[in-house]
Design an enzyme around this catalytic site. Structure first.
Site, PDB file in Angstrom:
ATOM      1  N   THR A 101      41.534  38.112  43.805  1.00  0.00           N
ATOM      2  CA  THR A 101      40.313  37.405  43.422  1.00  0.00           C
ATOM      3  C   THR A 101      39.578  38.056  42.263  1.00  0.00           C
ATOM      4  OG1 THR A 101      38.915  38.618  44.983  1.00  0.00           O
ATOM      5  CG2 THR A 101      40.026  36.643  45.806  1.00  0.00           C
ATOM      6  N   ASP A 102      38.644  37.285  41.706  1.00  0.00           N
ATOM      7  CA  ASP A 102      37.737  37.824  40.701  1.00  0.00           C
ATOM      8  C   ASP A 102      36.540  38.448  41.421  1.00  0.00           C
ATOM      9  OD1 ASP A 102      36.089  35.693  41.528  1.00  0.00           O
ATOM     10  OD2 ASP A 102      36.508  34.497  39.735  1.00  0.00           O
ATOM     11  N   CYS A 103      35.535  38.854  40.691  1.00  0.00           N
ATOM     12  CA  CYS A 103      34.395  39.542  41.307  1.00  0.00           C
ATOM     13  C   CYS A 103      33.589  38.634  42.230  1.00  0.00           C
ATOM     14  CB  CYS A 103      33.492  40.155  40.236  1.00  0.00           C
ATOM     15  SG  CYS A 103      32.780  38.945  39.103  1.00  0.00           S
ATOM     16  N   GLY A 104      33.804  37.320  42.159  1.00  0.00           N
ATOM     17  CA  GLY A 104      33.090  36.394  43.030  1.00  0.00           C
ATOM     18  C   GLY A 104      33.873  36.005  44.274  1.00  0.00           C
ATOM     19  N   VAL A 120      36.803  34.523  44.296  1.00  0.00           N
ATOM     20  CA  VAL A 120      37.599  33.324  44.033  1.00  0.00           C
ATOM     21  C   VAL A 120      38.949  33.755  43.449  1.00  0.00           C
ATOM     22  CG1 VAL A 120      37.737  31.197  42.651  1.00  0.00           C
ATOM     23  CG2 VAL A 120      35.544  31.927  43.629  1.00  0.00           C
TER      24      VAL A 120
END
Length: 132
Positions: free
Chosen positions: A10-13, A15
């Site tokens: 995932t990315d930092c969010g 997602v």
């Protein structure tokens, strides 16, 4: 085939990073071939390699850390030298469609020369109709 989403995906969010879906497609193709009695490693030893010549992805909804995705793969009609794999990725619990897409793979020999899809491969895969 199922893919559990880990933090590293995932990315930092939280997602799933968009490019990871191409990796999931690759895994699904390898498993699809294995499920039909074909080993990519063994085919390579025999001089048949697969190269992606085209890929399309349509992002329908986001996938998140902790979810499990289900990847459904099938092979659609192809040319004499290529196979087209289509993939649908859904979240396992809700069956929400996350990504749909396809990849066209051409068969080449160990020197990179395009060759026909070997009969062994065509015989192992359901619903393959070779066209020009």
């Amino acid at each position: 085939m199922d893919i559990k989403i880990y933090y590293e995906d995932t990315d930092c969010g939280g997602v799933v990073y968009y490019a990871n879906f191409l990796k999931y497609f690759e895994r699904a193709r390898t498993e699809y071939l294995a499920d039909h009695g074909l080993s990519v490693a063994e085919l390579q030893k025999q001089g048949t390699l697969f190269l992606v010549t085209h890929a399309e992805l349509f992002y329908r909804s986001s996938a998140h850390y902790g979810e499990t995705l289900e990847i459904n793969t099938k092979v659609t009609p192809s040319r004499k030298t290529s196979l087209i794999f289509t993939h649908t990725i859904q979240e396992q619990q809700t069956h929400r469609v996350v990504v749909e897409g396809s990849a066209t793979l051409v068969t080449v020999d160990s020197t990179g020369k395009v060759r026909r899809v070997p009969p062994l491969v065509l015989q192992a895969l359901p619903n393959i109709n070779s066209t020009d």
